[in-house]
Design an enzyme around this catalytic site. Sequence first.
Site, short mmCIF file in Angstrom:
data_model
loop_
_atom_site.label_atom_id
_atom_site.label_comp_id
_atom_site.label_asym_id
_atom_site.label_seq_id
_atom_site.Cartn_x
_atom_site.Cartn_y
_atom_site.Cartn_z
N ARG A 1 0.81 -1.22 0.00
CA ARG A 1 0.00 0.00 0.00
C ARG A 1 0.85 1.27 0.00
NH1 ARG A 1 -2.45 -3.62 -1.24
NH2 ARG A 1 -4.37 -4.48 -0.39
N SER B 1 -11.25 0.23 3.48
CA SER B 1 -10.38 -0.30 4.54
C SER B 1 -9.64 0.83 5.24
CB SER B 1 -9.38 -1.29 3.96
OG SER B 1 -10.04 -2.42 3.43
N GLU C 1 -4.53 3.23 6.60
CA GLU C 1 -4.50 3.02 5.15
C GLU C 1 -5.21 4.18 4.46
OE1 GLU C 1 -6.15 -0.18 1.85
OE2 GLU C 1 -5.35 -0.92 3.75
#
Length: 325
Positions: A189, A238, A308
Amino acid sequence: MGGGPCGCRDGPDDGDGVTTAFALPAVRGTLKAQAPLAPLVWFKAGGAAQWLFEPRDADDLSAFLRDLDPSVPVMALGLGSNLIVRDGGVPGVVVRLGKPFAKVEALDATTLICGGGASGILVSSTARDAGVAGLEFLRSIPGTVGGFVRMNGGAYGRETCDILVECDVILRSGERVTLSAADLGYTYRHSTLPAGAVVVSATFRGHPGEPAVIQAEMDRIAAAREESQPLRSKTGGSTFKNPDGHKAWALVDDAGCRGLALGGAQVSEKHTNFLLNTGDATSADIEALGEEVRRRVKAKSGVELEWEIQRVGLSADDDFTGAKK
């Protein structure tokens, strides 16, 4: 908006008679002052962009960034899914890529070229129609190609770094460059794409497949998301990265945070790695709830969750000059 000499415009008044002192180059696309961002992000909360720029094409964007004062911050905005825009708004220029950047075309039997504003659903559907397998996971990510490239977006065991050949990027200086996947320093990520850079297109490569088989996999992914995620809620996707050896949702659940609420924000009871705006949450509510979840998880398990979701902009107590109200 009136144009000054050479088509330049002064920065907007902050409401107290103070004008932020930078000029904006002339554009062929649209440029709006004090543009509300809440309607453009999934949480439906947050402040305004000092300026919102929707370029007509890549040349328009390149010229604008080249001629813009280098000290002015620039941020790219996709579908606004994994994003908290703080209540004081975003200083500088927010760049939003519209329809001119939302095209997807098959180059050959395994390769697609995708505009930076194209959605994951459009990319995966075009791949299916062209018989290109391996891109089905993009069906499950609520974002655009530019966001996938920047954040190494992924799901169901696949990541952008697995399919990216190269991308065309306009740097904050206005220079247009082509970067390979190796150039982006991908990790989980994360990429090393420079701040202020905007991804205008990307080349993805899969492998040959049967459209019916590809569709079946897309259907499986869609059904799994529908069953496990609060898709019809105002959410940001998320919230936290999965720490090594752990699932973020399980850590949140074990810390007793399922359904935890703060103001108008709540931890989803369906999937505990999702935060919800239950109706009237401010971005401060949402971010504070996330920080409380992080605190409880650390106290319970010793694991420090990392966000995130990207959090951008100023608090409600600040203005675009950085001064307290």
